[in-house]
Design an enzyme around this catalytic site. Sequence first.
Site, PDB file in Angstrom:
ATOM      1  N   GLU A  66       4.995  62.476  -5.112  1.00  0.00           N
ATOM      2  CA  GLU A  66       6.091  62.909  -5.860  1.00  0.00           C
ATOM      3  C   GLU A  66       5.842  62.566  -7.617  1.00  0.00           C
ATOM      4  O   GLU A  66       6.001  63.144  -8.540  1.00  0.00           O
ATOM      5  CB  GLU A  66       7.552  62.297  -5.571  1.00  0.00           C
ATOM      6  CG  GLU A  66       7.818  62.676  -4.523  1.00  0.00           C
ATOM      7  CD  GLU A  66       7.346  61.797  -3.228  1.00  0.00           C
ATOM      8  OE1 GLU A  66       8.071  61.599  -2.350  1.00  0.00           O
ATOM      9  OE2 GLU A  66       6.414  61.232  -3.471  1.00  0.00           O
ATOM     10  N   TRP A 187     -28.882  65.120  22.170  1.00  0.00           N
ATOM     11  CA  TRP A 187     -27.500  65.419  21.675  1.00  0.00           C
ATOM     12  C   TRP A 187     -26.993  66.534  22.629  1.00  0.00           C
ATOM     13  O   TRP A 187     -27.753  67.484  22.675  1.00  0.00           O
ATOM     14  CB  TRP A 187     -27.532  65.628  20.273  1.00  0.00           C
ATOM     15  CG  TRP A 187     -27.968  64.605  19.409  1.00  0.00           C
ATOM     16  CD1 TRP A 187     -29.211  64.407  18.723  1.00  0.00           C
ATOM     17  CD2 TRP A 187     -27.031  63.697  18.872  1.00  0.00           C
ATOM     18  NE1 TRP A 187     -29.148  63.218  18.081  1.00  0.00           N
ATOM     19  CE2 TRP A 187     -27.863  62.640  18.216  1.00  0.00           C
ATOM     20  CE3 TRP A 187     -25.705  63.307  19.160  1.00  0.00           C
ATOM     21  CZ2 TRP A 187     -27.182  61.700  17.565  1.00  0.00           C
ATOM     22  CZ3 TRP A 187     -25.254  62.108  18.560  1.00  0.00           C
ATOM     23  CH2 TRP A 187     -26.020  61.469  17.780  1.00  0.00           C
ATOM     24  N   THR A 213     -20.831  50.903  26.153  1.00  0.00           N
ATOM     25  CA  THR A 213     -21.236  51.869  25.340  1.00  0.00           C
ATOM     26  C   THR A 213     -22.447  51.174  24.352  1.00  0.00           C
ATOM     27  O   THR A 213     -23.502  51.866  23.777  1.00  0.00           O
ATOM     28  CB  THR A 213     -20.517  52.640  24.773  1.00  0.00           C
ATOM     29  OG1 THR A 213     -19.861  53.535  25.898  1.00  0.00           O
ATOM     30  CG2 THR A 213     -20.839  53.448  23.618  1.00  0.00           C
ATOM     31  N   GLU A 273     -13.923  56.301  21.392  1.00  0.00           N
ATOM     32  CA  GLU A 273     -15.427  57.064  21.582  1.00  0.00           C
ATOM     33  C   GLU A 273     -15.951  56.459  22.526  1.00  0.00           C
ATOM     34  O   GLU A 273     -17.106  56.732  22.803  1.00  0.00           O
ATOM     35  CB  GLU A 273     -16.307  56.938  20.397  1.00  0.00           C
ATOM     36  CG  GLU A 273     -15.781  57.958  19.038  1.00  0.00           C
ATOM     37  CD  GLU A 273     -16.654  58.121  18.102  1.00  0.00           C
ATOM     38  OE1 GLU A 273     -18.004  58.352  18.326  1.00  0.00           O
ATOM     39  OE2 GLU A 273     -16.332  58.365  16.947  1.00  0.00           O
TER      40      GLU A 273
END
Length: 345
Positions: A66, A187, A213, A273
């Site tokens: 604003e 990938w 991971t 992830e």
Amino acid sequence: MTPTLPGVTPQTAVEADQRRMARAVELAAGVRTSTSPNPWVGCVLVAADGQVVEGATRPPGGPHAEVAALAAAERAGIDPAGATAYVTLEPCSHHGRTPPCADALVAAGLARVVVGVLDPDPNVSGRGVARLRHAGVDVVTGVAADAVTDQLAPYLTHRATGRPYVVLKLAASLDGRTAAPDGSSRWITGAAARADAHRLRAESDAVLVGAGTVRADDPELTVRHVPGRDPLRVVLGRAPAGARVHPCLELSGDLGDVLDDLGGRGVLQVLVEGGAGVAGAFHRAGLVDAYVIYLAPVLFGGDDAAGLFSGAGAATMSDVWRGRISRVTPLGDDIRVDLHPVRRS
């Protein structure tokens, strides 16, 4: 009530409100990666003579949407007295890093303020609207509320629960496999999907993976393929010394406690992830607010490749988890599927 001018029907006035608010949503989207822990908010200011200026929330410490719009009006030599402001989130009514936006709108002499959704923050929570109405400003709420609620879901979730909004990101072949039997997974998806996943990181205050991971893939978990700031990197367990994820926050224990910890640190959105184990744990605990699944035109063609989740799943069809697909987006040869839980009242 929406005031109308001669020759303007109530229907066209409502359509104009919707159109202006849609533009405010677009402005908010443009600052999505830069304002957290403040909400990303857009504002369209329409002067009494029809001239239009716009604003969006700046990074923390800068003006809110604003005030940014009022500053744009001043630079353009536009008088805001009698103007209408369209703002996606209720104007704040308290002193934080900046003065109250509701006071700024009142001081500028606005006649009308159209609000997408009310702010559940205890410091606001209707007080901004009350301040405006007390000053004689006409206030309309709930315009394009569904779109604004969707856009501000991480902020609204954090303010309502104290925990971050949890996005679980997965990438898989069309037959639901994430890695070959030898562990290789790079990938599965193409460059466009990977860049989109980095945009998710840029939108998130934290990215979380399991220590397994980190040991297997040694990820950086940074934003490299798109503009944006790197999220806080969180590891469940201990990250090996020398891992590229350092410096990181290492947490362990109950996942709900982990989310409470992150919420207390001002994390509005966490991107999970982790591998199949972490993904399965968050899924089975019912802690996922949104699933983002990237599907590649790849088939492993057997049952020996790794799946999306590890651990026990539904034992019978009556126990199968069912959600709602909210969006399907082509990304090069891949597709992104946005999936949300169906919340039962």
